[in-house]
Write an enzyme that holds these catalytic residues in place. Structure first.
Site, short mmCIF file in Angstrom:
data_model
loop_
_atom_site.label_atom_id
_atom_site.label_comp_id
_atom_site.label_asym_id
_atom_site.label_seq_id
_atom_site.Cartn_x
_atom_site.Cartn_y
_atom_site.Cartn_z
N HIS A 216 42.74 38.75 30.07
CA HIS A 216 44.06 39.36 30.00
C HIS A 216 43.99 40.89 29.98
CE1 HIS A 216 47.15 36.44 28.76
NE2 HIS A 216 47.91 37.49 28.99
N CYS A 513 40.02 37.37 47.45
CA CYS A 513 41.26 37.60 46.70
C CYS A 513 41.06 37.47 45.19
CB CYS A 513 42.37 36.67 47.16
SG CYS A 513 42.00 34.93 46.90
#
Ligand code: PEP
Ligand code: MG
Length: 587
Positions: A216, A513
């Site tokens: 995060h 990606c």
């Protein structure tokens, strides 16, 4: 090939041109100062005083038994309600993921089951603060035992607990410090409620003791452009007010840096800002080889994403449409959402990933059966084995949106493991009317057989976040194995290079990606390993574009060779840095 003796770029030399691997900002630590090492997580460097996250309050173990259990239960409920209202108020000022995270936390604070468990404890004589603390602790254990996505929610619940206990004990609210001046935020780890409120104008850099390269904290720091070092074991010893120099490219934290180092970092930050401000337009190497720079997009306003200077979308994570619902969205509902997005990106390319449910993204209507290891279970494309309708509905909706908008659209499936799965998915997508079909390469099995998989599809996109977890057998949701999840691991890079070679041989574009594409130095290595497009969050684009413009394609190949020859992640990073153009001024 570039001469070994120096780089031919005609750029103005800067003090940072002398930066060398292993020396933060090109300096050596002055005598008496110490250098802490961690994982480089978000690029850039900054210097400033430490401000620590307030420690969570702990209720006394042996408080006298509560005299009025009902009154204690009421106090606990009121404290949780005030936390829920506080979270709601903050969510109201945000949009997208940030608002969703805080709203979900507010729901946890109001959970009737939690209130019931607290009531049991106050009945047994516990004071309100102790009852909240222990009831949430028991609840957290259940989430942790469930693993994956639910285990990650345990941290959100801990944050709710700490805030409620602080209210009950009349202590300062734990969480982000507000020293009233610019500071380097030091924390054990950052909870989502903290990260979404972070004031990017005040926080010069972030250092955390825990957290891995896809945590995060990293995603947030990168999206805000704040330098960060995570997994820094020595962060525990940093005290409020201590001056530190944080190098998010080298992964170092210098305590009490000397005046020279401070000056160099200031200069470097300034130089970086002005360089990146000039970085616009399509991605190209210095000798003109095009590398499409694309955006990773999820929930949020398509107009905002389309306003960014990206060449299109390289990864549309469609999960946002399916999360937090009891039933899947209808074809019409999905068509409307895809149409809005494709419209916003008219004239550019959009790569839509089909639903990646399961494992850390469980959905109530996706049946996986009991799984001891959900990351190795029914997730991504595998969910179509039992429930093909979810996938075919989604393909129908995408196809309708493409017809309605005319936007060039590519569709790819996540977690494809074999050439046969790639062939089956391609047949399904083509039958639905999709013109350009690809798959993600996130499973080592798919990477190893890229030669046999690629003929079935038009392109592949490498998901380095999952490919790292499966190559190194290290759960990406754990904060405790950061070095194994480091995308610089040569084993991961060698799989990327093998897919890249297959793509070049067979004339199929290979993109990346995962988070790896957002690291400007690693982006060069990925291009050298055969990637012709890189997809990342918007704020990461200028630095990657700038790094590419300073290197020829053969420079990139040389960097890839240097990194791939090393035995470990840190050595690979250092080898690439030593081989890169030192005047790039980003590392
Ligand atoms: C990846 O695995 O690298 C990826 C891009 O997909 P996600 O992070 O959504 O699993
Ligand atoms: Mg993935």
């Amino acid at each position: 090939m570039m001469p070994k003796t120096g780089h031919p770029c005609p750029d103005t030399p800067t003090p940072w041109a002398v930066a060398r691997p292993g020396t933060a900002a090109g300096g050596t630590a002055p005598p008496g100062a110490s250098r802490l090492a961690g994982v480089p997580a978000s690029p850039g460097a900054a210097v400033g005083p430490v401000a620590r996250m307030a420690a969570p309050p702990t209720p006394p173990e042996r408080a006298p038994a509560a005299e009025d259990p009902a009154a204690e239960a009421d106090r606990a409920r009121a404290a949780l309600e005030s936390v829920a209202r506080w979270l709601d108020a903050r969510a109201a000022g945000l949009t997208g993921d940030g608002a969703a995270v805080l709203t979900a936390q507010a729901l946890m604070a109001r959970d009737p089951e939690l209130a019931r468990r607290i009531g049991e404890r106050t009945e047994a004589g516990q004071a309100a603060a102790r009852a909240v603390h222990s009831a949430v602790g028991a609840y957290q254990e259940l989430l942790l035992a469930a693993g994956g996505y639910l285990a990650e929610r345990a941290a959100d619940l801990a944050d709710v607990r700490d805030r409620a206990v602080a209210v009950l004990l009349d202590e300062p609210m734990p969480g982000l410090p507000d020293p009233g001046h610019d500071h380097v935020l030091v924390a054990d780890d950052l909870a989502p409620a903290d990260t979404v409120q972070l004031d990017a104008d005040r926080v010069l850099a972030i250092v955390t003791r825990r957290g891995g390269p896809t945590s995060h904290t990293v995603i947030l720091a990168r999206s805000l452009g704040i330098p960060a070092v995570v997994g820094c074991a020595g962060a525990d010893g940093l005290r409020d007010g201590t001056a530190v120099a944080v190098d998010g490219d080298a992964g170092t934290v210098d305590v009490d840096p000397g005046a020279d180092l401070v000056e160099r970092i200031r200069h470097r930050a300034e130089h970086r800002r002005s360089l990146l401000a000039e970085s616009t337009g399509p991605g190209r190497t210095r000798d003109g080889f095009p590398v499409a720079l694309l955006l990773n997009v999820g929930e949020g306003d398509p107009g905002e994403a389309a306003a960014l200077d990206g060449e299109g979308v390289g990864l549309l994570r469609t999960e946002f449409l399916f999360l937090d619902r009891a039933e899947p969205p209808t074809v019409d509902e999905q068509t409307a959402v895809y149409t809005r997005l494709l419209d916003a990106f008219s004239g550019r390319v959009v790569t839509v990933r089909t639903l990646d449910a399961g494992s850390d993204k469980p959905l109530p209507f996706v049946r996986t059966g009991p799984e001891d290891n959900p990351a190795l279970g029914v997730r991504g494309y595998r969910t179509a084995r039992d429930q093909p309708g979810l996938l075919t509905d989604q393909l129908t909706a995408i196809s309708r949106a493409v017809r309605a908008t005319g936007t060039r659209t590519r569709v790819m499936a996540p977690m494809v493991s074999t050439p046969a799965e790639a062939a089956d998915f391609a047949a399904l997508a083509r039958a639905a009317g999709i013109g350009e079909v690809g798959v993600m390469v996130e499973v080592p099995g798919a990477a190893l057989l890229a030669d046999r998989l690629l003929p079935h599809v038009d392109f592949v996109s490498i998901g380095t976040n999952d490919l790292a977890q499966y190559t190194m057998a290290a759960d990406r949701t754990l904060g405790s194995l950061p070095e194994l999840l480091d995308p610089w691991q040569p084993a991961l890079l060698s799989l990327v290079a093998s897919v890249g070679r297959s793509g070049e041989r067979l004339g199929r574009p290979v993109g990346v990606c995962g988070e790896a594409a957002a690291d400007p130095l690693l982006a060069l290595v990925l291009v050298g390993a055969g990637a012709s497009s890189l997809s990342m969050s918007g704020p990461a684009l200028p630095a990657v574009r700038h790094a590419l413009a300073r290197h020829t394609r053969s420079d990139c190949v040389r960097l890839a060779e240097a990194a791939l020859a090393e035995p470990g992640a840190e050595r690979a990073r250092q080898a690439a840095r030593a081989a890169a153009n030192p005047r790039t001024a980003l590392w």
